[in-house]
Design a protein around this motif. Structure first.
Motif, PDB file in Angstrom:
ATOM      1  N   GLY A   1       0.808  -1.211   0.000  1.00 14.48           N
ATOM      2  CA  GLY A   1       0.000   0.000   0.000  1.00 14.48           C
ATOM      3  C   GLY A   1       0.842   1.261   0.000  1.00 14.48           C
ATOM      4  O   GLY A   1       0.579   2.203  -0.773  1.00 14.48           O
ATOM      5  N   LYS A   2       1.887   1.298   0.838  1.00 12.22           N
ATOM      6  CA  LYS A   2       2.736   2.489   0.905  1.00 12.22           C
ATOM      7  C   LYS A   2       3.586   2.631  -0.352  1.00 12.22           C
ATOM      8  O   LYS A   2       3.866   3.741  -0.810  1.00 12.22           O
ATOM      9  CB  LYS A   2       3.637   2.427   2.149  1.00 12.22           C
ATOM     10  CG  LYS A   2       4.411   3.720   2.426  1.00 12.22           C
ATOM     11  CD  LYS A   2       3.458   4.887   2.651  1.00 12.22           C
ATOM     12  CE  LYS A   2       4.186   6.232   2.753  1.00 12.22           C
ATOM     13  NZ  LYS A   2       4.932   6.397   3.998  1.00 12.22           N
ATOM     14  N   ASN A   3       3.989   1.503  -0.929  1.00 12.05           N
ATOM     15  CA  ASN A   3       4.744   1.544  -2.177  1.00 12.05           C
ATOM     16  C   ASN A   3       3.915   2.189  -3.283  1.00 12.05           C
ATOM     17  O   ASN A   3       4.401   3.067  -4.013  1.00 12.05           O
ATOM     18  CB  ASN A   3       5.151   0.121  -2.582  1.00 12.05           C
ATOM     19  CG  ASN A   3       5.942   0.068  -3.873  1.00 12.05           C
ATOM     20  OD1 ASN A   3       5.367   0.114  -4.954  1.00 12.05           O
ATOM     21  ND2 ASN A   3       7.246  -0.051  -3.775  1.00 12.05           N
ATOM     22  N   ILE A   4       2.650   1.778  -3.386  1.00 11.36           N
ATOM     23  CA  ILE A   4       1.758   2.362  -4.389  1.00 11.36           C
ATOM     24  C   ILE A   4       1.514   3.842  -4.085  1.00 11.36           C
ATOM     25  O   ILE A   4       1.500   4.683  -5.001  1.00 11.36           O
ATOM     26  CB  ILE A   4       0.425   1.595  -4.439  1.00 11.36           C
ATOM     27  CG1 ILE A   4       0.657   0.148  -4.877  1.00 11.36           C
ATOM     28  CG2 ILE A   4      -0.559   2.281  -5.382  1.00 11.36           C
ATOM     29  CD1 ILE A   4       1.333  -0.011  -6.223  1.00 11.36           C
TER      30      ILE A   4
ATOM     31  N   VAL B   1      -3.102   7.588   6.009  1.00 12.17           N
ATOM     32  CA  VAL B   1      -4.306   7.091   6.673  1.00 12.17           C
ATOM     33  C   VAL B   1      -5.364   6.702   5.647  1.00 12.17           C
ATOM     34  O   VAL B   1      -6.033   5.675   5.778  1.00 12.17           O
ATOM     35  CB  VAL B   1      -4.857   8.151   7.651  1.00 12.17           C
ATOM     36  CG1 VAL B   1      -6.163   7.685   8.275  1.00 12.17           C
ATOM     37  CG2 VAL B   1      -3.835   8.461   8.740  1.00 12.17           C
ATOM     38  N   VAL B   2      -5.501   7.526   4.607  1.00  6.83           N
ATOM     39  CA  VAL B   2      -6.457   7.230   3.535  1.00  6.83           C
ATOM     40  C   VAL B   2      -6.104   5.902   2.879  1.00  6.83           C
ATOM     41  O   VAL B   2      -6.973   5.037   2.653  1.00  6.83           O
ATOM     42  CB  VAL B   2      -6.481   8.356   2.484  1.00  6.83           C
ATOM     43  CG1 VAL B   2      -7.404   7.985   1.331  1.00  6.83           C
ATOM     44  CG2 VAL B   2      -6.919   9.674   3.113  1.00  6.83           C
ATOM     45  N   MET B   3      -4.822   5.717   2.570  1.00  9.38           N
ATOM     46  CA  MET B   3      -4.370   4.467   1.948  1.00  9.38           C
ATOM     47  C   MET B   3      -4.674   3.272   2.847  1.00  9.38           C
ATOM     48  O   MET B   3      -5.188   2.242   2.390  1.00  9.38           O
ATOM     49  CB  MET B   3      -2.865   4.547   1.653  1.00  9.38           C
ATOM     50  CG  MET B   3      -2.243   3.268   1.111  1.00  9.38           C
ATOM     51  SD  MET B   3      -1.716   2.092   2.392  1.00  9.38           S
ATOM     52  CE  MET B   3      -0.393   3.010   3.190  1.00  9.38           C
ATOM     53  N   LYS B   4      -4.390   3.399   4.132  1.00  8.86           N
ATOM     54  CA  LYS B   4      -4.599   2.300   5.081  1.00  8.86           C
ATOM     55  C   LYS B   4      -6.080   1.941   5.175  1.00  8.86           C
ATOM     56  O   LYS B   4      -6.450   0.764   5.238  1.00  8.86           O
ATOM     57  CB  LYS B   4      -4.051   2.707   6.451  1.00  8.86           C
ATOM     58  CG  LYS B   4      -3.826   1.555   7.420  1.00  8.86           C
ATOM     59  CD  LYS B   4      -2.972   2.018   8.590  1.00  8.86           C
ATOM     60  CE  LYS B   4      -2.634   0.876   9.536  1.00  8.86           C
ATOM     61  NZ  LYS B   4      -3.752   0.535  10.398  1.00  8.86           N
ATOM     62  N   LYS B   5      -6.945   2.950   5.163  1.00  6.56           N
ATOM     63  CA  LYS B   5      -8.386   2.695   5.222  1.00  6.56           C
ATOM     64  C   LYS B   5      -8.871   1.951   3.984  1.00  6.56           C
ATOM     65  O   LYS B   5      -9.707   1.049   4.072  1.00  6.56           O
ATOM     66  CB  LYS B   5      -9.145   4.022   5.363  1.00  6.56           C
ATOM     67  CG  LYS B   5      -9.058   4.654   6.751  1.00  6.56           C
ATOM     68  CD  LYS B   5      -9.821   5.966   6.791  1.00  6.56           C
ATOM     69  CE  LYS B   5      -9.759   6.592   8.176  1.00  6.56           C
ATOM     70  NZ  LYS B   5     -10.434   7.936   8.202  1.00  6.56           N
TER      71      LYS B   5
ATOM     72  N   LYS C   1      -5.855   3.415  -8.500  1.00  9.34           N
ATOM     73  CA  LYS C   1      -7.004   4.084  -9.105  1.00  9.34           C
ATOM     74  C   LYS C   1      -7.917   4.701  -8.052  1.00  9.34           C
ATOM     75  O   LYS C   1      -8.470   5.798  -8.244  1.00  9.34           O
ATOM     76  CB  LYS C   1      -7.782   3.099  -9.979  1.00  9.34           C
ATOM     77  CG  LYS C   1      -7.040   2.699 -11.245  1.00  9.34           C
ATOM     78  CD  LYS C   1      -7.793   1.650 -12.044  1.00  9.34           C
ATOM     79  CE  LYS C   1      -7.004   1.241 -13.283  1.00  9.34           C
ATOM     80  NZ  LYS C   1      -7.693   0.167 -14.040  1.00  9.34           N
ATOM     81  N   LYS C   2      -8.083   4.027  -6.915  1.00  7.92           N
ATOM     82  CA  LYS C   2      -8.915   4.571  -5.840  1.00  7.92           C
ATOM     83  C   LYS C   2      -8.260   5.808  -5.223  1.00  7.92           C
ATOM     84  O   LYS C   2      -8.935   6.783  -4.878  1.00  7.92           O
ATOM     85  CB  LYS C   2      -9.161   3.502  -4.763  1.00  7.92           C
ATOM     86  CG  LYS C   2     -10.211   2.464  -5.171  1.00  7.92           C
ATOM     87  CD  LYS C   2     -10.515   1.520  -4.038  1.00  7.92           C
ATOM     88  CE  LYS C   2     -11.670   0.591  -4.402  1.00  7.92           C
ATOM     89  NZ  LYS C   2     -12.962   1.305  -4.471  1.00  7.92           N
ATOM     90  N   LEU C   3      -6.934   5.779  -5.081  1.00  8.56           N
ATOM     91  CA  LEU C   3      -6.223   6.957  -4.589  1.00  8.56           C
ATOM     92  C   LEU C   3      -6.394   8.120  -5.570  1.00  8.56           C
ATOM     93  O   LEU C   3      -6.626   9.264  -5.157  1.00  8.56           O
ATOM     94  CB  LEU C   3      -4.736   6.632  -4.407  1.00  8.56           C
ATOM     95  CG  LEU C   3      -4.358   5.709  -3.247  1.00  8.56           C
ATOM     96  CD1 LEU C   3      -2.889   5.297  -3.354  1.00  8.56           C
ATOM     97  CD2 LEU C   3      -4.616   6.386  -1.898  1.00  8.56           C
ATOM     98  N   GLU C   4      -6.283   7.811  -6.849  1.00  7.70           N
ATOM     99  CA  GLU C   4      -6.407   8.851  -7.868  1.00  7.70           C
ATOM    100  C   GLU C   4      -7.802   9.469  -7.861  1.00  7.70           C
ATOM    101  O   GLU C   4      -7.948  10.688  -7.969  1.00  7.70           O
ATOM    102  CB  GLU C   4      -6.095   8.258  -9.243  1.00  7.70           C
ATOM    103  CG  GLU C   4      -5.879   9.309 -10.324  1.00  7.70           C
ATOM    104  CD  GLU C   4      -5.142   8.740 -11.507  1.00  7.70           C
ATOM    105  OE1 GLU C   4      -4.185   9.380 -11.987  1.00  7.70           O
ATOM    106  OE2 GLU C   4      -5.511   7.636 -11.953  1.00  7.70           O
TER     107      GLU C   4
ATOM    108  N   LEU D   1     -10.509  15.757  -4.392  1.00 12.55           N
ATOM    109  CA  LEU D   1      -9.946  16.741  -3.454  1.00 12.55           C
ATOM    110  C   LEU D   1      -9.474  17.990  -4.202  1.00 12.55           C
ATOM    111  O   LEU D   1      -9.775  19.125  -3.806  1.00 12.55           O
ATOM    112  CB  LEU D   1      -8.779  16.124  -2.700  1.00 12.55           C
ATOM    113  CG  LEU D   1      -7.949  17.037  -1.793  1.00 12.55           C
ATOM    114  CD1 LEU D   1      -8.761  17.442  -0.567  1.00 12.55           C
ATOM    115  CD2 LEU D   1      -6.663  16.334  -1.368  1.00 12.55           C
ATOM    116  N   THR D   2      -8.747  17.797  -5.282  1.00 16.24           N
ATOM    117  CA  THR D   2      -8.161  18.936  -6.009  1.00 16.24           C
ATOM    118  C   THR D   2      -9.187  19.720  -6.815  1.00 16.24           C
ATOM    119  O   THR D   2      -8.972  20.881  -7.149  1.00 16.24           O
ATOM    120  CB  THR D   2      -7.041  18.449  -6.959  1.00 16.24           C
ATOM    121  OG1 THR D   2      -7.568  17.431  -7.824  1.00 16.24           O
ATOM    122  CG2 THR D   2      -5.876  17.878  -6.145  1.00 16.24           C
TER     123      THR D   2
END
Length: 231
Positions: free
Chosen positions: A171-174, A200-204, A219-222, A228-229
């Motif tokens: 997760g942190k690598n991504i 925290v968002v990634m961990k959730k 893709k979910k992070l994006e 947000l932006t």
């Protein structure tokens, strides 16, 4: 050879190639910036201590921030693997598969191949972190076996095992790849998303989607970042 160890090493090597250029094992980035993985390790360890209420003069009743601590543990693992890859190549000891074989042979690995997830005491964890700092600041040639063994002790003391280390690492690598793709080096990246750090968002996302793949996580992070932006 443990496949999770091998995959994490492969992912770290790919991330370093993409971030620092393919000659990063020579100790310099594609931009000519010096790389010092030992310094990365001890500085991140120093930050890790701040997950605990160690100050006797301030906020003496504060509870340990185990969630942040675990993320810091993952960050240190990034740097330890990077150091191992660099040392093996520089000393002609072999490639990523050779590192994975050697790490898999460590007796300490068996300590994190368990489902028992418990937190050690704050003082014991801090002492273990400081042991890692002592190894990293030494001017002598670093003993990677000792460094990794001490780190695996820290993993088990931090309420993690090999499976959770692997999941959080991927997760942190991504997330690190995502940061680089969205202006992290240029200073334009937004790290706090609606009150939560991106860690925290990634961990959730991982916790809510147990079968998620790295590509879908990206893709979910994006999607969350674009919302947000644009807001």
């Amino acid at each position: 050879m443990d496949n999770k160890i091998l995959l994490m090493l492969q992912l770290q090597n790919q991330l370093n190639d993409a971030t620092n250029g393919e000659n990063w094992t020579k100790g310099v980035t594609k931009n000519g910036k010096t790389i010092n993985w030992k310094r990365c390790i001890y500085m991140e360890c120093a930050e890790m201590v701040d997950s605990f209420g160690w100050k006797h003069w301030k906020s003496i009743d504060v509870e340990p921030d185990w969630q942040n601590h675990q993320i810091e543990v993952i960050d240190v693992w990034h740097f330890i693997m990077s150091l191992a890859i660099e040392v093996y190549e520089r000393n002609l000891k072999g490639g990523i598969e050779d590192i994975a074989i050697d790490i898999s042979a460590l007796e300490s690995l068996s300590n994190i191949q368990t489902d028992t997830l418990k937190f050690a005491s704050q003082e014991d964890v801090i002492e273990k972190v400081e042991n890692l700092i002592r190894i990293a600041v030494s001017k002598d040639e670093i003993d990677l076996g000792e460094l990794v063994s001490e780190f695996f002790d820290l993993v088990s003391m931090s309420g993690l095992n090999l499976d959770t280390l692997y999941r959080l690492y991927v997760g942190k690598n991504i997330l690190n790849q995502f940061r680089q793709d969205h202006g992290y080096k240029e200073g334009t990246y937004i790290k706090v998303w609606n009150g939560d750090e991106d860690n925290v968002v990634m961990k959730k996302i991982w916790e809510e989607n147990s079968d998620i793949t790295p590509d879908i996580l990206y893709k979910k992070l994006e999607k969350a970042y674009l919302a947000l932006t644009k807001s």
